[in-house]
Design a protein around this motif. Structure first.
Motif, PDB file in Angstrom:
ATOM      1  N   PRO A 190       0.837  -1.214   0.000  1.00  0.00           N
ATOM      2  CA  PRO A 190       0.000   0.000   0.000  1.00  0.00           C
ATOM      3  C   PRO A 190       0.867   1.258   0.000  1.00  0.00           C
ATOM      4  O   PRO A 190       2.006   1.232   0.470  1.00  0.00           O
ATOM      5  N   GLY A 191       0.303   2.353  -0.464  1.00  0.00           N
ATOM      6  CA  GLY A 191       1.027   3.616  -0.539  1.00  0.00           C
ATOM      7  C   GLY A 191       1.523   4.094   0.814  1.00  0.00           C
ATOM      8  O   GLY A 191       2.510   4.825   0.912  1.00  0.00           O
ATOM      9  N   TYR A 192       0.827   3.655   1.906  1.00  0.00           N
ATOM     10  CA  TYR A 192       1.157   4.183   3.235  1.00  0.00           C
ATOM     11  C   TYR A 192       2.260   3.379   3.944  1.00  0.00           C
ATOM     12  O   TYR A 192       2.570   3.641   5.105  1.00  0.00           O
ATOM     13  N   VAL A 193       2.872   2.436   3.268  1.00  0.00           N
ATOM     14  CA  VAL A 193       3.780   1.499   3.940  1.00  0.00           C
ATOM     15  C   VAL A 193       4.898   2.236   4.704  1.00  0.00           C
ATOM     16  O   VAL A 193       5.254   1.862   5.813  1.00  0.00           O
ATOM     17  N   LYS A 218       3.535   3.567   8.136  1.00  0.00           N
ATOM     18  CA  LYS A 218       2.742   2.630   8.947  1.00  0.00           C
ATOM     19  C   LYS A 218       2.875   2.890  10.447  1.00  0.00           C
ATOM     20  O   LYS A 218       1.871   2.980  11.164  1.00  0.00           O
TER      21      LYS A 218
END
Lengths: 97, 97, 97, 97
Positions: C6-9, C12
């Motif tokens: 995901p883009g938010y990795v 996190k």
């Protein structure tokens, strides 16, 4: 940076139509207040005008993402980063207004 | 039910002034779109106009609570309940618009 | 479609920290209600918890635009269009929640 | 000022149920982020949790208006004015969060 056509150019007519309607709603609010219309009825119209402006904002944002941000992302580099930063700031303003 | 003066009567001049300014902002938005102004700059102005309308809504709500709801509460009974129900529905619309 | 990270990795840890804090705030709200704390003080905390969730949402959106949407835009075609459509729908939900 | 029962006392069970559900939603968000769930799906859940908190806030406000503000209005004087001022400030925070 050479200024390109805005992302919303294909939706200009619709945006202008919505903005004219919103303008009419805000003028209508003035008449309601001048005529001492009951508070709740005026409030209902304010919510309607706010929603109309939100629809304009979401349309502008869609077009900006689909054109300005997408084109810049295809190029990559600092231009793309700036476009994304701008889009994020505009979204935050919208969510918090 | 005999219609009384609205709760905002003392603030009419200020409300009208704010509404005229909001109308001018929406007209200004039309010029920006006609002139192909950059999307983000138009979006910034839409947020400003939305905030202006929110300020009008909060002023109307304050006045409604302080006059219509307060007076009805002093009387009590079904009139008060209806006024409270109306105020709650108007607040929900505002929070969700 | 093979599912990518995901883009938010990269964010996190920060997202999880914010979500844990928001969870604590919502648990704190339960204690306030159990203890009959004054309505306005509970309401103030609800606004704080709502704002915390909004900050998480804006972070997720930033990351989604900067990674998923940007990468798809570089590829172009229907994948990019779907990503933009999704992002716009998510923004609309945020603005209207 | 002797502290009375809060306006929401009759709705405590429902408020606590809603807050427990919202807590569960925020915990669920943490699992989604830990499991690298796709950004848009996480965002959809954040909007749901935000809406749940908004429903709690509107319930608290309804009860506050119907009890604390209504009772104070019946008494009139500075106590009523303070209650109305507090309610208006809480509504503004809600509208702007």
């Amino acid at each position: 940076m050479e200024h390109r056509e805005p992302g919303y150019v294909a939706d200009k007519a619709q945006l202008l139509k919505r903005l004219r309607r919103a303008e009419g709603q805000v003028r209508g609010l003035q008449r309601m207040v001048e005529d001492d219309v009951y508070c709740i009825d005026v409030l209902t119209q304010v919510s309607a005008a706010t929603k109309a402006l939100e629809t304009v904002a979401l349309q502008l944002l869609d077009d900006h993402l689909a054109h300005c941000v997408a084109e810049a992302s295809a190029e990559g580099g600092p231009v793309a980063e700036e476009k994304l930063r701008e889009a994020s700031a505009a979204i935050a303003r919208l969510v918090r207004s």
